[in-house]
Write a protein that holds these residues in place. Structure first.
Motif, PDB file in Angstrom:
ATOM      1  N   ASN A  17       1.417   6.329 -14.446  1.00 30.49           N
ATOM      2  CA  ASN A  17       0.939   6.199 -13.031  1.00 30.49           C
ATOM      3  C   ASN A  17       1.021   7.604 -12.272  1.00 30.49           C
ATOM      4  O   ASN A  17       1.202   7.732 -11.016  1.00 30.49           O
ATOM      5  CB  ASN A  17       2.025   5.142 -12.419  1.00 30.49           C
ATOM      6  CG  ASN A  17       3.486   5.660 -12.368  1.00 30.49           C
ATOM      7  OD1 ASN A  17       3.620   6.526 -13.293  1.00 30.49           O
ATOM      8  ND2 ASN A  17       4.368   5.093 -11.617  1.00 30.49           N
ATOM      9  N   THR A  18       1.171   8.669 -13.081  1.00 27.21           N
ATOM     10  CA  THR A  18       1.268   9.915 -12.414  1.00 27.21           C
ATOM     11  C   THR A  18      -0.097  10.226 -11.827  1.00 27.21           C
ATOM     12  O   THR A  18      -1.370   9.921 -12.222  1.00 27.21           O
ATOM     13  CB  THR A  18       1.552  11.190 -13.505  1.00 27.21           C
ATOM     14  OG1 THR A  18       2.695  10.896 -14.011  1.00 27.21           O
ATOM     15  CG2 THR A  18       1.529  12.389 -12.956  1.00 27.21           C
ATOM     16  N   GLN A  19      -0.134  10.672 -10.479  1.00 28.59           N
ATOM     17  CA  GLN A  19      -1.316  11.097  -9.583  1.00 28.59           C
ATOM     18  C   GLN A  19      -1.314  12.474  -9.401  1.00 28.59           C
ATOM     19  O   GLN A  19      -0.112  12.974  -8.859  1.00 28.59           O
ATOM     20  CB  GLN A  19      -1.242  10.483  -8.479  1.00 28.59           C
ATOM     21  CG  GLN A  19      -1.111   8.875  -8.780  1.00 28.59           C
ATOM     22  CD  GLN A  19      -1.013   8.066  -7.457  1.00 28.59           C
ATOM     23  OE1 GLN A  19      -0.812   8.534  -6.471  1.00 28.59           O
ATOM     24  NE2 GLN A  19      -0.752   6.528  -7.542  1.00 28.59           N
ATOM     25  N   VAL A  20      -2.301  13.353  -9.652  1.00 26.42           N
ATOM     26  CA  VAL A  20      -2.242  14.638  -9.576  1.00 26.42           C
ATOM     27  C   VAL A  20      -3.574  14.958  -8.708  1.00 26.42           C
ATOM     28  O   VAL A  20      -4.583  14.584  -9.028  1.00 26.42           O
ATOM     29  CB  VAL A  20      -2.379  15.648 -10.796  1.00 26.42           C
ATOM     30  CG1 VAL A  20      -2.499  17.058 -10.289  1.00 26.42           C
ATOM     31  CG2 VAL A  20      -1.047  15.469 -11.475  1.00 26.42           C
ATOM     32  N   THR A  26      -8.713  16.676  -0.995  1.00 33.89           N
ATOM     33  CA  THR A  26      -8.553  15.522  -0.092  1.00 33.89           C
ATOM     34  C   THR A  26      -7.697  16.308   1.092  1.00 33.89           C
ATOM     35  O   THR A  26      -7.394  15.607   1.985  1.00 33.89           O
ATOM     36  CB  THR A  26      -7.477  14.283  -0.293  1.00 33.89           C
ATOM     37  OG1 THR A  26      -6.092  15.052  -1.124  1.00 33.89           O
ATOM     38  CG2 THR A  26      -7.952  13.663  -1.610  1.00 33.89           C
ATOM     39  N   GLY A  27      -7.689  17.644   1.153  1.00 29.93           N
ATOM     40  CA  GLY A  27      -7.234  18.193   2.478  1.00 29.93           C
ATOM     41  C   GLY A  27      -5.750  18.442   2.130  1.00 29.93           C
ATOM     42  O   GLY A  27      -4.904  17.876   1.360  1.00 29.93           O
ATOM     43  N   LEU A 488      -4.192  -0.567  -2.879  1.00 24.92           N
ATOM     44  CA  LEU A 488      -5.364   0.487  -2.871  1.00 24.92           C
ATOM     45  C   LEU A 488      -5.454   1.177  -4.002  1.00 24.92           C
ATOM     46  O   LEU A 488      -4.624   1.413  -4.795  1.00 24.92           O
ATOM     47  CB  LEU A 488      -5.049   1.350  -1.603  1.00 24.92           C
ATOM     48  CG  LEU A 488      -5.042   0.706  -0.118  1.00 24.92           C
ATOM     49  CD1 LEU A 488      -4.557   1.867   1.020  1.00 24.92           C
ATOM     50  CD2 LEU A 488      -6.194   0.145   0.204  1.00 24.92           C
ATOM     51  N   ALA A 489      -6.859   1.882  -4.052  1.00 28.28           N
ATOM     52  CA  ALA A 489      -7.047   2.587  -5.162  1.00 28.28           C
ATOM     53  C   ALA A 489      -6.147   4.098  -4.904  1.00 28.28           C
ATOM     54  O   ALA A 489      -5.809   4.317  -3.952  1.00 28.28           O
ATOM     55  CB  ALA A 489      -8.510   2.693  -5.227  1.00 28.28           C
ATOM     56  N   SER A 490      -6.164   4.689  -5.780  1.00 28.00           N
ATOM     57  CA  SER A 490      -5.330   6.142  -5.771  1.00 28.00           C
ATOM     58  C   SER A 490      -5.590   6.951  -4.495  1.00 28.00           C
ATOM     59  O   SER A 490      -4.906   7.373  -3.806  1.00 28.00           O
ATOM     60  CB  SER A 490      -5.458   6.815  -7.074  1.00 28.00           C
ATOM     61  OG  SER A 490      -4.965   7.996  -7.005  1.00 28.00           O
ATOM     62  N   VAL A 496      -4.523   7.363   3.277  1.00 30.45           N
ATOM     63  CA  VAL A 496      -3.705   6.401   4.118  1.00 30.45           C
ATOM     64  C   VAL A 496      -2.296   7.316   4.332  1.00 30.45           C
ATOM     65  O   VAL A 496      -1.634   7.319   5.537  1.00 30.45           O
ATOM     66  CB  VAL A 496      -3.426   5.084   3.579  1.00 30.45           C
ATOM     67  CG1 VAL A 496      -2.345   4.510   4.203  1.00 30.45           C
ATOM     68  CG2 VAL A 496      -4.812   4.346   3.568  1.00 30.45           C
ATOM     69  N   GLY A 497      -1.732   7.750   3.309  1.00 26.62           N
ATOM     70  CA  GLY A 497      -0.615   8.389   3.405  1.00 26.62           C
ATOM     71  C   GLY A 497      -0.784   9.683   4.123  1.00 26.62           C
ATOM     72  O   GLY A 497       0.056  10.220   4.943  1.00 26.62           O
ATOM     73  N   ALA A 498      -1.921  10.560   4.138  1.00 24.23           N
ATOM     74  CA  ALA A 498      -2.177  11.560   4.790  1.00 24.23           C
ATOM     75  C   ALA A 498      -2.229  11.270   6.514  1.00 24.23           C
ATOM     76  O   ALA A 498      -1.704  11.952   7.241  1.00 24.23           O
ATOM     77  CB  ALA A 498      -3.207  12.536   4.261  1.00 24.23           C
ATOM     78  N   LEU A 499      -2.891  10.050   6.632  1.00 21.81           N
ATOM     79  CA  LEU A 499      -3.048   9.812   7.893  1.00 21.81           C
ATOM     80  C   LEU A 499      -1.517   9.563   8.606  1.00 21.81           C
ATOM     81  O   LEU A 499      -1.289   9.615   9.849  1.00 21.81           O
ATOM     82  CB  LEU A 499      -3.751   8.310   8.245  1.00 21.81           C
ATOM     83  CG  LEU A 499      -3.943   7.775   9.421  1.00 21.81           C
ATOM     84  CD1 LEU A 499      -4.622   8.747  10.223  1.00 21.81           C
ATOM     85  CD2 LEU A 499      -4.787   6.582   9.278  1.00 21.81           C
TER      86      LEU A 499
END
Length: 722
Positions: A17-20, A26-27, A488-490, A496-499
């Motif tokens: 589940n690591t996300q890089v 994505t800014g 939600l997809a990655s 959403v987190g950035a928002l």
């Protein structure tokens, strides 16, 4: 003592589940909440040493900008952007504030001319009296003045650089145990806290205090990792040196620091206790060496200790700047001018807009993080981290909330690192658990933050009225979207987190920008927009000379104090005296905001006219002091304007017995003082609280003995001709 270094196996695989995420995909804001399972401590059991991120195993802060091999590709660019943006925010247009707090600028000027004045923190280069604080912050400013000359940049740039360093050190501290994402969030929150922007662009001692305390926290984290005596002693020494910046306030973090090490250091109890004893000794030595020197030097060989009644640094430490701040029994002080003691003080009109934007978020996320780590073993680092920053916030916040003595809203900058760290770490834990309860926690946090920002912005409703609606709508929308994180997809989750991050930081960022764009001068600066109307927070009372107005004058306004949210914003308004030595700006009710203009007063310095500057400079080399004036701020204005030594009679409040009337008369007979400037301030309330009336007696003796003349509206007495 040997320390074993742990390395990840060369063939180690990242969890599924690591996300890089690349920063340019994505800014930058999208990276702030992009947590990887490989860079977060486990929420329940303790994190084994081998699982600590490589950044945590790097040696020293020297690798801060180089990053670690396992860092995601956006980590180093994100940190560089954070530090550069912070530097721009803190340095841009800095010279517009002039001398900022002239009280400390004059002491820096004195230190730039006299090594003795630099060491003691004297208000003037002839060493009549010191400022009413320990002088560590003045050492930095004074050395800068020696190197670069006397100007607003040489005084204020060191403060800004201390702010950048504090942001970088907080990032490094959080990063060790929670990874680069949490560290970026924490650093951004600290950098954009309005009161932090204010104080890192100002020359009060708070900037150095915050830097030293954050550095101490970094060293404590290093100490806890390996039960290192060296790092623990260094942490204690930094806190002790913080005492030399702002006295007992530095010690408010000691319970959290000591408690966390005693609980979580991976060594036996007996050794932990011995290490803490050594740390306590280091703290006392770092804080006490200067105090010991001052106490041992004969009084006639050093300046009078400003803020004390007995010429004692110990009295100043324990009295006026110590327990007097808690109880309100400050001999010679003004007492509590806020009248808002209680748990809500951090959220009220004075302090709310300075620090509380993300305070509810810090409480929610900090509590959640502590709950997640509650069942870990004794050495669990996640629990230690939340106890460290939570203890810092709790102890300091309670003291600020219930102080009965002098307290100002800008003191809350000491809370900013703890708020920032708890937000960053708590968001990281909630993000990692977003498919479980974490999404709900993020929803609650985002919603509370949006509503509270809406309410805070409502206190300055005429300033950018559209902003509060945008913040509320975007924040609530982000909160609702955060509830869906587990589905939600990655990439969508990252957006959403950035928002959520943008919505949470929008309001404090707006306040931070307007704070940076506003020049600040005087003794009581305030972050945020200056707006017209209202009584302004704090019911400010300014004290000057007898008879309601400045001595020898007819009730002219005292000098400016920078306005803040809900204040008059520094607009000149008529005032009148009350006839008992208490001067109220704005009609004498004591409820109005600050005013500008006039000859200077207790809380601000005057800018002398060219004619008066020429008078003070004429023959100044033949005198120890070119002039004397009641009150340190008044003296500072003349000293900075004319660049000649000016004696501050009575110290800051005009209520110190320095000098006594008899000693002042000796100076006059010896030809050491050229002029006495009337129209300056002293505190009637200070004398009522046990302060000396020597300054008032000196002013009365001068007026009765010498002939007054007027120079560009200012009353001046030539003490060389009776």
């Amino acid at each position: 003592m040997s320390t074993r270094r742990h390395r990840l196996p060369a063939n180690a695989q990242l969890p599924a589940n690591t996300q890089v995420v690349h920063a340019f995909d994505t800014g930058w804001f999208a990276t702030l909440l992009t947590m990887t399972a490989s860079t977060l401590p486990n929420p329940a059991p303790a994190v084994p040493a081998a699982d600590v991120p490589a950044a945590a195993r790097s040696r020293g802060v020297g690798r801060l900008l180089r990053g670690a091999p396992t860092d995601p590709p956006w980590a180093r660019p994100g940190l560089l952007v954070l530090l550069v943006a912070t530097a721009v925010l803190y340095l841009w247009g800095l010279g517009a504030s002039g001398w900022a707090n002239a009280f400390y600028s004059a002491a820096a000027q004195a230190g730039g001319q006299s090594w003795k004045a630099l060491f003691y923190g004297s208000s003037d280069p002839a060493n009549a009296i010191t400022v009413d604080k320990t002088p560590a912050a003045l050492w930095i400013m004074g050395l800068s003045v020696r190197l670069f000359g006397l100007n607003s940049w040489s005084i204020l740039v060191p403060q800004a650089l201390q702010g950048v360093a504090a942001v970088g050190l907080l990032h490094a501290t959080v990063r060790r145990w929670f990874g680069p994402g949490a560290a970026l969030v924490s650093g951004a929150v600290l950098a954009l806290t309005p009161v932090a922007v204010l104080m890192f662009r100002f020359n009060n001692p708070d900037a150095l205090l915050v830097l030293l305390l954050v550095a101490g926290a970094y060293c404590l984290v290093r100490a806890v990792e390996t039960a290192s005596t060296r790092w623990l002693v260094l942490a204690a020494a930094l806190v002790g040196f913080g005492f030399l910046a702002k006295m007992l306030q530095a010690l408010l973090v000691v319970p959290a620091f000591a408690g966390v090490y005693l609980l979580a250091a991976p060594t036996r109890l007996r050794r932990r206790l011995g290490q803490l004893a050594l740390a306590a000794l280091a703290l006392v030595v770092a804080a006490g060496w200067w105090v010991a020197v001052v106490e041992l030097v004969p009084a006639e060989d050093r300046p009078f200790i400003g803020g004390s009644q007995g010429n004692s640094i110990l009295e100043l430490t324990l009295g006026y700047n110590g327990f007097g701040r808690l109880t309100g029994d400050e001999v010679g002080g003004l007492g509590n001018l806020n009248f808002d003691v209680g748990w809500a003080r951090l959220f009220d009109n004075d302090m709310g807009a300075q620090i509380s934007w993300l305070l509810p978020a810090a409480l929610v996320l900090g509590g959640f993080g502590g709950w997640v780590h509650r069942r870990g073993p004794r050495t669990d680092r996640g629990r230690a981290a939340f106890l460290l920053w939570g203890g810092w916030l709790l102890v300091t916040g309670v003291v600020f909330s219930y102080m009965n003595g002098i307290v100002h809203a800008y003191y809350t900058v000491a809370l900013a690192p703890a708020v920032a760290a708890l937000v960053g770490m708590g968001a990281a834990v909630a993000w990692r658990l977003r498919e479980q309860v974490g999404a709900v926690v993020l929803f609650v946090t985002a919603a509370i933050t949006a509503v509270w920002a809406f309410l805070l912005l409502g206190r300055t409703a005429d300033w950018l009225p559209w902003l509060r609606v945008v913040v509320l709508v975007s924040g609530l929308f982000a909160a609702l979207m955060l509830l869906t994180l587990g589905h939600l997809a990655s990439r969508a989750g990252q957006v959403v987190g950035a928002l959520g991050v943008v919505a949470a930081l929008a309001a404090p960022t707006a306040y931070a920008l307007v704070t940076a764009a506003t020049p600040h001068t005087g003794a009581i600066p305030s972050a945020g927009p200056s707006t017209r109307g209202g009584g302004g927070p704090g019911r400010l009372v300014i004290i000057t000379g007898p008879g309601g107005g400045p001595q020898g004058g007819a009730g002219r306004q005292p000098g400016a104090v920078q306005g803040g949210p809900g204040q008059d914003g520094g607009q000149s308004r008529p005032g009148r005296g009350r006839g008992d030595g208490t001067w109220f700006p704005g009609g004498g009710t004591g409820e109005a905001g600050p005013v500008q203009g006039g000859p200077g007063g207790l809380l601000d310095a005057v800018t002398p006219s060219a004619e008066l500057v020429e008078l003070l400079r004429s023959g100044a080399e033949s005198y120890t002091w070119a002039a004397a004036v009641v009150g340190s701020n008044s003296a500072a204005g003349y000293q900075l304007g004319a660049n000649v030594p000016v004696m501050a009679v009575g110290g800051f409040n005009g209520t110190d017995p320095a000098p006594t009337l008899e000693r002042f008369q000796e100076y006059v007979r010896a030809g050491k003082i050229h002029y006495f400037i009337g129209g300056a301030g002293f505190s009637a309330r200070g004398t009522e609280s046990g302060g000396s009336d020597a300054a008032q007696r000196i002013a009365e003796w001068v007026a009765a003995t010498f002939t007054a003349s007027t120079v560009d509206g200012t009353t001046v007495y030539d003490l060389t001709s009776e």
